[in-house]
Design an enzyme around this catalytic site. Structure first.
Site, PDB file in Angstrom:
ATOM      1  N   LYS A   6      -3.158  -9.814   1.253  1.00  0.00           N
ATOM      2  CA  LYS A   6      -3.220 -11.161  -0.327  1.00  0.00           C
ATOM      3  C   LYS A   6      -2.099 -11.469  -0.762  1.00  0.00           C
ATOM      4  O   LYS A   6      -2.098 -12.192  -1.342  1.00  0.00           O
ATOM      5  CB  LYS A   6      -3.563  -8.960  -1.566  1.00  0.00           C
ATOM      6  CG  LYS A   6      -5.127  -8.601  -0.783  1.00  0.00           C
ATOM      7  CD  LYS A   6      -5.100  -7.914  -2.273  1.00  0.00           C
ATOM      8  CE  LYS A   6      -6.239  -6.826  -2.278  1.00  0.00           C
ATOM      9  NZ  LYS A   6      -6.129  -6.466  -1.529  1.00  0.00           N
ATOM     10  N   SER A  35      -3.564  -4.655  -6.185  1.00  0.00           N
ATOM     11  CA  SER A  35      -4.317  -4.447  -5.059  1.00  0.00           C
ATOM     12  C   SER A  35      -6.001  -5.008  -4.774  1.00  0.00           C
ATOM     13  O   SER A  35      -7.215  -4.925  -3.980  1.00  0.00           O
ATOM     14  CB  SER A  35      -4.472  -3.924  -3.688  1.00  0.00           C
ATOM     15  OG  SER A  35      -3.907  -4.126  -2.763  1.00  0.00           O
ATOM     16  N   SER A  51      -4.556  -4.920   3.050  1.00  0.00           N
ATOM     17  CA  SER A  51      -3.979  -5.708   1.530  1.00  0.00           C
ATOM     18  C   SER A  51      -2.860  -6.612   1.729  1.00  0.00           C
ATOM     19  O   SER A  51      -2.455  -7.713   0.723  1.00  0.00           O
ATOM     20  CB  SER A  51      -3.940  -4.647   0.864  1.00  0.00           C
ATOM     21  OG  SER A  51      -5.363  -4.702   0.448  1.00  0.00           O
ATOM     22  N   LYS A  99       4.167  -6.135  -0.957  1.00  0.00           N
ATOM     23  CA  LYS A  99       2.799  -6.098  -0.968  1.00  0.00           C
ATOM     24  C   LYS A  99       2.978  -4.637   0.041  1.00  0.00           C
ATOM     25  O   LYS A  99       3.089  -4.517   0.936  1.00  0.00           O
ATOM     26  CB  LYS A  99       1.953  -7.426  -1.151  1.00  0.00           C
ATOM     27  CG  LYS A  99       0.261  -6.584  -0.850  1.00  0.00           C
ATOM     28  CD  LYS A  99       0.175  -7.109  -2.674  1.00  0.00           C
ATOM     29  CE  LYS A  99      -0.949  -6.366  -2.889  1.00  0.00           C
ATOM     30  NZ  LYS A  99      -1.290  -5.288  -2.007  1.00  0.00           N
TER      31      LYS A  99
END
Length: 464
Positions: free
Chosen positions: A102, A159, A99, A287
């Site tokens: 992202k 997320s 993720s 993140k």
């Protein structure tokens, strides 16, 4: 003896008279030339400025810096304003980023808002692709309508894969068109290994079958590329923490529980029983990531005493360890390094006080740096051994009128601290420190006459 001397003296006097006659004729010619119409264009006399390099002595920094032992597949630690790499472990190895992908989706959406192509209040209608996606999600249904900001928070905090796809489709029409934009942006940023196949970081097999791309590739990104992406987020969108530091977020009024931020290291978590052991002073993003192939990953950023650091760990063996390994990286950076300014903005450059100007009231103008220059140094160390090199614009471009702050060249500073692997480089512009008005034709005319006479007398002097 007297009779022998006189003829010799007369000969010398005669030769001297001849030279004076020649000089007089030259003066007469020049005076005649000076009577030409005043509309003639006279070239300004300019002094060529050579590229300047200055070196100062470098003193060694006492002691050595002990690097931490890390249990990761790859890792990197950078300071974003200088781009200096402070620690690197297999940092250029492409790995599945999960993720952390992202972050690119976040960056592009934020850019769309910044450029006025999108508004945080714009409505987004959820499509089939987003509704059918699996993994971390907020269970969007096809036809649901939410604002860009609501979906962005769900992506940054929780997320949410479905929110990421909905935003991607809102920006580019389809997820795969958005992926093209992701890969183009990665190249523009200088990311060398990054390749994206979706907006989420999911493995291809986990994407809805109808929306899987026709490729055998997967999302990949090195730790260094993740750091480059993180750097662009914090520099280009300094308000990033408005979203990434949110601890929890209730997406819908009917939701029984809010979205909880996967980033356990947020400083704000210091009073949360489950997270206080991981909370880190000054940490406000960025993140997390996890898939079976990627293991556990985290791109983190924290700021202390005015210095921000960005860390990346990839391939840790547990959710908790991605944070403990990040702590080691950040502690290493904050404990051993600091930023020091070596040149203040609007500073003069030694040996280059002015540059020549053509057709101005003044024949030269002062130059200064347009911004400050800072480097990363070991804590307690002095910044010595800085070198610089200037590169000036061609002289025919410096023609009055010239405004204050006009770029006249660049200056590149380089520095390598004792005990650090990389040489640091920073280039800033050289600009004019004041304006120069265009000279009147009569001023330029008499300046040209003066310079011609100066050249003439130099020539006459050289005859003797």
């Amino acid at each position: 003896m007297s009779n022998k001397w006189k003829p010799t003296s007369r000969k010398r006097q005669k030769r001297h008279l001849i030279k004076k006659s020649v000089a007089s004729l030259m003066l007469l010619n020049m005076l005649c030339l000076s009577a030409l119409p005043a509309t003639m264009v006279f070239a300004e006399k300019t002094n060529k400025q050579a590229t300047t390099t200055t070196k100062t002595s470098q003193a060694p920094v006492a002691g050595s810096i002990q690097k931490p032992d890390l249990n990761v597949l790859s890792a990197v630690l950078i300071e974003p304003t200088t781009g200096q790499v402070l620690l690197s472990v297999n940092a250029d190895q492409p790995l599945p980023p999960a993720s952390m992908t992202k972050m690119m989706t976040e960056y592009i959406v934020a850019e769309q808002v910044k450029q006025g192509k999108l508004k945080w209040t714009d409505k987004v209608t959820v499509g089939e692709n987003a509704a059918k996606t699996i993994g971390s999600r907020i269970f969007l249904a096809q036809g649901d309508v939410h604002t860009v900001e609501e979906l962005y928070i769900a992506m940054a905090v929780g997320s949410a894969n479905d929110a990421s796809i909905a935003l991607a489709e809102r920006v580019a029409g389809s997820e795969q068109e958005f992926v093209k934009l992701m890969n183009e942006t990665a190249k523009q940023m200088g990311m060398k290994t990054a390749h994206f196949i979706n907006a989420t970081g999911l493995d291809k097999k986990d994407m809805p079958a109808k929306y899987q791309p026709d490729t055998d590739k997967e999302d990949v990104m090195s730790a260094m590329d993740a750091a480059i992406l993180g750097r662009r987020i914090v520099l280009d969108h300094p308000d990033f923490a408005k979203f990434t530091s949110i601890q929890s977020y209730k997406f819908r009024e009917r939701d029984k529980t809010p979205i909880i931020n996967y980033n356990w290291m947020l400083e704000a978590n210091k009073n949360i029983p489950n997270f206080k052991a991981y909370a880190y002073k000054g940490l406000d993003g960025l993140k997390t990531g996890h898939t079976q192939n990627a293991g556990n990953c985290f791109t983190g950023t924290a700021v202390r005493d005015g210095m921000r650091l960005i860390s990346v760990v990839m391939g840790t063996d547990s959710e908790a360890h991605r944070f403990t390994e990040t702590r080691k990286l950040l502690d290493f950076g904050f404990d051993h390094f600091e930023i020091k300014q070596v040149v203040a903005g609007k500073s003069k450059v030694k040996g280059l006080d002015t540059v020549p100007v053509k057709k101005g009231v003044e024949t030269s103008v002062g130059v200064v740096t347009d911004s400050d220059v800072s480097f990363i140094v070991p804590k307690g160390g002095e910044v010595k051994g800085v070198q610089f090199k200037t590169q000036l614009e061609p002289e025919d471009k410096l023609v009055a009128p010239i405004n204050k702050g006009t770029k006249v060249g660049t200056i590149t500073y380089t520095y390598k601290a004792e005990g650090m692997d990389q040489q640091q480089t920073k280039t800033v512009n050289l600009v004019t420190s004041e304006e120069v008005e265009k000279g009147s034709w009569i001023r330029l005319f008499f300046r040209a006459i003066k310079e011609m006479f100066a050249d003439l007398f130099d020539s006459i002097k050289n005859l003797f």
